[in-house]
Design a protein around this motif. Structure first.
Motif, PDB file in Angstrom:
ATOM      1  N   GLY A 139       0.848  -1.266  -0.030  1.00  0.00           N
ATOM      2  CA  GLY A 139       0.131  -0.083   0.070  1.00  0.00           C
ATOM      3  C   GLY A 139       0.881   1.210   0.003  1.00  0.00           C
ATOM      4  N   ALA A 140       1.972   1.255   0.775  1.00  0.00           N
ATOM      5  CA  ALA A 140       2.933   2.473   0.639  1.00  0.00           C
ATOM      6  C   ALA A 140       3.447   2.602  -0.680  1.00  0.00           C
ATOM      7  N   ALA A 141       3.990   1.636  -1.299  1.00  0.00           N
ATOM      8  CA  ALA A 141       4.356   1.641  -2.763  1.00  0.00           C
ATOM      9  C   ALA A 141       3.502   2.215  -3.733  1.00  0.00           C
ATOM     10  N   GLU A 142       2.200   1.798  -3.496  1.00  0.00           N
ATOM     11  CA  GLU A 142       1.059   2.116  -4.397  1.00  0.00           C
ATOM     12  C   GLU A 142       0.953   3.866  -3.851  1.00  0.00           C
ATOM     13  N   LEU A 143       0.885   4.066  -2.691  1.00  0.00           N
ATOM     14  CA  LEU A 143       0.511   5.640  -2.465  1.00  0.00           C
ATOM     15  C   LEU A 143       1.633   6.484  -3.030  1.00  0.00           C
ATOM     16  N   ALA A 144       2.897   5.892  -3.018  1.00  0.00           N
ATOM     17  CA  ALA A 144       3.841   6.756  -3.493  1.00  0.00           C
ATOM     18  C   ALA A 144       3.988   7.085  -4.968  1.00  0.00           C
ATOM     19  N   ARG A 145       3.172   6.158  -5.668  1.00  0.00           N
ATOM     20  CA  ARG A 145       2.911   6.136  -7.289  1.00  0.00           C
ATOM     21  C   ARG A 145       1.766   6.982  -7.434  1.00  0.00           C
ATOM     22  N   GLU A 146       0.739   6.911  -6.663  1.00  0.00           N
ATOM     23  CA  GLU A 146      -0.597   7.323  -7.103  1.00  0.00           C
ATOM     24  C   GLU A 146      -1.086   8.498  -6.163  1.00  0.00           C
ATOM     25  N   GLY A 147      -0.735   8.759  -4.839  1.00  0.00           N
ATOM     26  CA  GLY A 147      -0.793   9.379  -3.990  1.00  0.00           C
ATOM     27  C   GLY A 147       0.185  10.365  -3.461  1.00  0.00           C
ATOM     28  N   LEU A 148       0.152  10.586  -2.299  1.00  0.00           N
ATOM     29  CA  LEU A 148       1.394  11.130  -1.627  1.00  0.00           C
ATOM     30  C   LEU A 148       1.835  10.496  -0.293  1.00  0.00           C
ATOM     31  N   LEU A 149       2.945   9.955  -0.335  1.00  0.00           N
ATOM     32  CA  LEU A 149       3.569   9.503   0.448  1.00  0.00           C
ATOM     33  C   LEU A 149       4.737  10.113   1.258  1.00  0.00           C
ATOM     34  N   LEU A 150       4.540  10.794   2.608  1.00  0.00           N
ATOM     35  CA  LEU A 150       5.618  11.607   3.098  1.00  0.00           C
ATOM     36  C   LEU A 150       6.898  10.550   3.928  1.00  0.00           C
ATOM     37  N   ASP A 151       7.792  10.952   3.961  1.00  0.00           N
ATOM     38  CA  ASP A 151       8.962  10.367   4.644  1.00  0.00           C
ATOM     39  C   ASP A 151       9.356  11.403   5.674  1.00  0.00           C
TER      40      ASP A 151
END
Length: 279
Positions: A157-169
């Protein structure tokens, strides 16, 4: 309603809230932390909570701080006498990193009203408010934990969100870039993740900065975050909760990747990106 509480406001409400002391440090080699700090002095009536054993499961495939066993959280809640009607206040030493983890875990477990003492114990002491060395007795509560009240991400889910949404580090820039990694065996970040260091949400005194909205607008410039899902991760799911707390103050809904970087790198098939934040 704010998720933060000032030391003065806590002092005013102290008789009507359940207070949890979550002082903790990632490394305690040079700085006494946790139980020793609590025994030396704490907010009167506060119960000590150990982050490593009560707010996380043992390290393993799920990372360094996997989500805790619900039964462990329930035992904590019952020891502190938490009920469905309780107003709970959590604090740590100063910056609220560990307190934010407690804030998130307790809400995930079904505790409805949890707030964070802004500035932590340092703010309480600087306000010349009373301290205690007396540990409260077990209150033998009957709270029933309902885990899963907040959503989470797994690695996929994190990988998908990094591609299609916004994943913050939420980690420091040098860890995100892979230039330095003092804790985990592999350096870098989830490909596509955006670096938003959580330390930058704070003022020098450990309280959250007063210009949170302006700070977020600067960070999100050029990124369409309206209506997009926002996920957050860090090294092991602790400081990510701190970033989520800052965004919650702005009304931004977020979802935690509990395993975070320490889980991501356990599978060598998962890609690792390095280099500074683009733009």
């Amino acid at each position: 309603m704010s998720h933060l509480l000032s030391a003065a406001d806590l002092a005013h409400e102290i008789e009507d809230v359940t207070v949890l002391d979550v002082r903790w440090a990632l490394t305690t080699a040079n700085t006494p932390a946790g139980r020793e700090d609590y025994e030396a002095g704490h907010v009167p009536g506060a119960f000590f909570v150990d982050l490593d054993t009560e707010l996380a499961a043992p390290a393993g495939e799920g990372g360094r701080h996997p989500l805790p066993d619900p039964a462990v959280v329930e035992a904590l809640a019952r020891r502190a006498g938490i009920t469905e009607r309780s107003r709970v206040v959590v604090y740590d030493a100063k910056e609220s990193y560990a307190a934010a983890r407690a804030w998130w875990v307790l809400r995930w477990a079904g505790v409805p009203d949890v707030r964070v003492l802004d500035g932590g114990y340092a703010a309480w002491v600087s306000g010349r408010l009373p301290v205690s060395t007396e540990e409260p007795a077990d209150r033998h509560g009957d709270f029933e934990v309902r885990p899963g009240q907040l959503p989470t991400l797994d690695a996929g889910g994190a990988a998908e969100l990094a591609r299609e949404g916004l994943l913050l580090d939420a980690r420091a820039p040098e860890r995100y870039a892979g230039e330095s990694e003092p804790v985990d065996p592999v350096a870098g970040h989830v490909p596509g993740a955006v670096n938003v260091p959580t330390a930058a949400w704070l003022s020098e005194d450990g309280t959250f900065r007063r210009d949170l909205r302006d700070h977020w607008e600067r960070l999100s410039a050029g990124r369409d975050v309206d209506g997009r899902p926002v996920g957050v991760y860090c090294g092991s799911g602790v400081t990510a909760a701190h970033e989520m707390l800052a965004l919650a103050e702005l009304g931004v809904d977020t979802v935690l990747y509990p395993g975070s970087w320490s889980e991501w790198i356990r599978d060598p098939a998962r890609p690792v990106a390095t280099g500074p934040q683009p733009g």
